[in-house]
Design a protein around this motif. Structure first.
Motif, mmCIF file in Angstrom:
data_model
loop_
_atom_site.group_PDB
_atom_site.id
_atom_site.type_symbol
_atom_site.label_atom_id
_atom_site.label_comp_id
_atom_site.label_asym_id
_atom_site.label_seq_id
_atom_site.Cartn_x
_atom_site.Cartn_y
_atom_site.Cartn_z
ATOM 1 N N GLY A 1 5.449 -3.653 -3.617
ATOM 2 C CA GLY A 1 5.423 -3.441 -2.162
ATOM 3 C C GLY A 1 3.885 -3.421 -1.590
ATOM 4 N N SER A 2 3.787 -3.164 -0.472
ATOM 5 C CA SER A 2 2.526 -3.053 0.046
ATOM 6 C C SER A 2 1.795 -2.047 -0.422
ATOM 7 C CB SER A 2 2.500 -3.073 1.584
ATOM 8 O OG SER A 2 3.113 -1.788 1.807
ATOM 9 N N LEU A 3 0.419 -2.100 -0.442
ATOM 10 C CA LEU A 3 -0.733 -1.138 -0.874
ATOM 11 C C LEU A 3 -0.981 -0.207 0.317
ATOM 12 C CD1 LEU A 3 -2.879 -3.578 -2.839
ATOM 13 C CD2 LEU A 3 -0.892 -2.251 -3.800
ATOM 14 N N THR A 4 -1.365 1.198 -0.127
ATOM 15 C CA THR A 4 -1.969 2.100 0.944
ATOM 16 C C THR A 4 -3.209 1.682 0.803
ATOM 17 O OG1 THR A 4 -2.525 3.692 -0.973
ATOM 18 C CG2 THR A 4 -0.424 3.752 0.018
ATOM 19 N N PRO A 5 -3.965 2.311 1.821
ATOM 20 C CA PRO A 5 -5.415 1.965 1.891
ATOM 21 C C PRO A 5 -6.296 2.182 0.824
ATOM 22 C CG PRO A 5 -4.661 2.970 4.038
ATOM 23 C CD PRO A 5 -3.448 2.773 2.924
ATOM 24 N N GLU A 6 -6.052 3.555 -0.022
ATOM 25 C CA GLU A 6 -6.862 3.964 -1.262
ATOM 26 C C GLU A 6 -6.287 2.972 -2.233
ATOM 27 O OE1 GLU A 6 -4.534 5.828 0.830
ATOM 28 O OE2 GLU A 6 -6.009 6.980 1.749
ATOM 29 N N GLU A 7 -5.098 2.615 -2.619
ATOM 30 C CA GLU A 7 -4.672 1.650 -3.459
ATOM 31 C C GLU A 7 -5.275 0.461 -3.338
ATOM 32 O OE1 GLU A 7 -0.207 3.094 -4.585
ATOM 33 O OE2 GLU A 7 -0.637 1.626 -3.027
ATOM 34 N N TYR A 8 -5.476 -0.125 -2.055
ATOM 35 C CA TYR A 8 -6.237 -1.500 -1.800
ATOM 36 C C TYR A 8 -7.758 -1.321 -2.239
ATOM 37 C CZ TYR A 8 -7.387 -5.758 1.189
ATOM 38 O OH TYR A 8 -7.656 -6.734 1.386
ATOM 39 N N GLY A 9 -8.273 -0.175 -2.011
ATOM 40 C CA GLY A 9 -9.569 0.125 -2.036
ATOM 41 C C GLY A 9 -10.053 0.076 -3.669
ATOM 42 N N LEU A 10 -9.113 0.631 -4.438
ATOM 43 C CA LEU A 10 -9.183 0.913 -5.866
ATOM 44 C C LEU A 10 -9.047 -0.684 -6.412
ATOM 45 C CD1 LEU A 10 -9.586 2.547 -8.451
ATOM 46 C CD2 LEU A 10 -6.831 2.719 -8.500
ATOM 47 N N ILE A 11 -8.162 -1.441 -6.022
ATOM 48 C CA ILE A 11 -8.014 -2.853 -6.552
ATOM 49 C C ILE A 11 -9.198 -3.768 -6.174
ATOM 50 C CG2 ILE A 11 -6.615 -4.913 -6.543
ATOM 51 C CD1 ILE A 11 -4.305 -3.412 -6.668
#
Length: 468
Positions: free
Chosen positions: A308-318
């Protein structure tokens, strides 16, 4: 085995091998004619001794990265050039080799040894017949051995590099750079030892035979060979480590099988075209491209594979995989990698319009190698299946690349990429590429069912997909 020895190489290689052999015969014939009255000061035992040393030096040769090897034959060949008539050393170099290779490889190796030694003998003789003085000092021997050493090195490396280039269609400069550039300094430093060995053999320092002194000098020669061997082993171990890191990364996600290798091949072709055929730059970009996603090793696997889509925190981690990659390889900054590698690691997700990461660079602020790898990375990712979307066809991916020209990608690189794409390179179609690399296409290359979850648009690249 007998049939194998009768096989023929490609015509261009066969022509080059025969040319080297005929060149050796012609030059050896000239030396025999021009110096037929030169006295042979060496007896049978002397010839056996130097022949044995020459044979030994070839047997303990060091393998080099690109289908070549290096030995200390040059030291003993140059010593014989000093001790004997010009025609003798080339003959010893030609006949001392005995490796039981395919016939044309054996003929070439013998011929290039003999031809290079013959040219070195001519260089030595020139300075003996035309003495060079500085005041009362006769510099003929020192300058002569330096000239002979340089001629032998250039002739030997040029012949071998050209043969590998013709046989494998690898860039001539790249073959020479990988195999010989790092050897130049140690070779030139060792070459004067040949003159010292010759003089020590003529005027014994130990016992009543010069051979003892020569054998004593084999100790520093052995350690120089040990250095060459360790240098090659270290480079091989380093390349193997990189391969293991790539395998570890791709093992986290079967969908990215051979991703880094395909990106690297696209980037190498694009770099070569963008730089007007600069093969050295293209190879440097290729190596850096193999490492561009190495920082993803530090990203949790469930996050990389999240459908699914990423949360802002997940997006930043990747997104952090760019800086994590540079941090991971920072211990090798001074010994293995140049700034180009770190430019690729850090900036291959920057965009032409400044909306990329990690620094939001725009246009020519982005290093060119990072722009090249970013485009190659995006095309590879677009044409590969992901858990959250189906793979695009090569035609669809090309259209998207063109639509993003001036936004995500450097317009000049998009034009160059389009020209390359129309030439139908092996990397253009991912399934064809995988089939060529592995012999078959596994289920991991087929498009999965499309996810109901939202996937990023081209203007908002998902770092999991490396930039589309």
């Amino acid at each position: 085995m007998a049939l194998k020895r009768l096989e023929l190489p490609p015509p261009r290689v066969l022509l080059f091998v025969l040319s080297a052999f005929l060149g050796f015969l012609a030059l050896e014939g000239f030396l025999l004619w021009a110096y037929n009255d030169a006295p042979l000061r060496l007896g049978l035992l002397d010839l056996l001794f130097w022949g044995a040393l020459t044979f030994w030096s070839i047997k303990v040769r060091v393998p080099l990265p690109m289908s070549a090897s290096m030995s200390q034959l040059f030291v003993f060949a140059l010593a014989l050039v000093v001790l004997s008539p010009p025609w003798l050393a080339p003959l010893v170099s030609f006949f001392a080799r005995w490796n039981r290779q395919v016939w044309y490889k054996e003929l070439f190796n013998r011929s290039q040894d003999g031809l290079a030694t013959a040219l070195a003998a001519l260089a030595w003789q020139f300075f003996q017949q035309n003495p060079l003085y500085m005041g009362s000092w006769n510099l003929s021997a020192g300058v002569g051995i330096a000239a002979a050493s340089l001629v032998l090195f250039l002739a030997n490396t040029t012949l071998v590099t050209t043969a590998i280039h013709l046989a494998n269609r690898i860039s001539w400069y790249e073959v020479w750079r990988r195999n010989y550039r790092w050897l130049v300094s140690s070779y030139l430093l060792l070459s004067p030892l040949a003159l010292l060995l010759a003089r020590a053999y003529e005027t014994p320092l130990l016992g009543h035979w010069g051979g003892w002194t020569v054998l004593l000098f084999l100790i520093p020669l052995y350690y120089s060979r040990y250095y060459w061997d360790e240098k090659v082993r270290l480079e091989q171990a380093f390349d193997t480590t990189l391969e293991l890191l790539m395998n570890a990364l791709e093992a986290k996600d079967s969908m990215t099988r051979l991703h880094s290798e395909r990106v690297a091949e696209i980037a190498r072709d694009l770099a070569r075209k963008a730089k007007g055929g600069d093969e050295a730059y293209a190879q440097a970009v290729y190596r850096a491209s193999r490492l561009h996603d190495i920082g993803k090793i530090a990203i949790p696997e469930p996050l990389l594979l999240k459908p699914g889509s990423l949360t802002p925190e997940e997006y930043g981690l990747i997104q952090s995989h760019t800086t994590k990659g540079a941090e991971l390889l920072s211990p090798a900054r001074k010994v293995a990698f140049d700034p180009l590698v770190y430019n690729v690691l850090l900036y291959h997700h920057e965009r032409w319009d400044g909306r990329g990461y990690p620094r939001g660079l725009a246009g020519h602020e982005i290093p060119e190698e990072a722009r090249i790898v970013g485009l190659a990375d995006a095309y590879e990712a677009m044409t590969a299946p992901r858990p959250y979307r189906e793979a695009k066809t090569p035609e669809e991916a090309l259209r998207e690349i063109q639509e993003l020209s001036g936004h995500q990608f450097d317009p000049r690189l998009v034009e160059a990429f389009t020209e390359l794409w129309k030439e139908n390179p092996i990397w253009r179609d991912r399934q064809a590429y995988l089939a060529a690399k592995e012999g078959s296409v596994s289920a991991s290359t087929s498009s999965p069912h499309s996810s109901d979850s939202a996937s990023p648009s081209p203007s908002e690249p998902d770092p999991r997909t490396s930039g589309e």
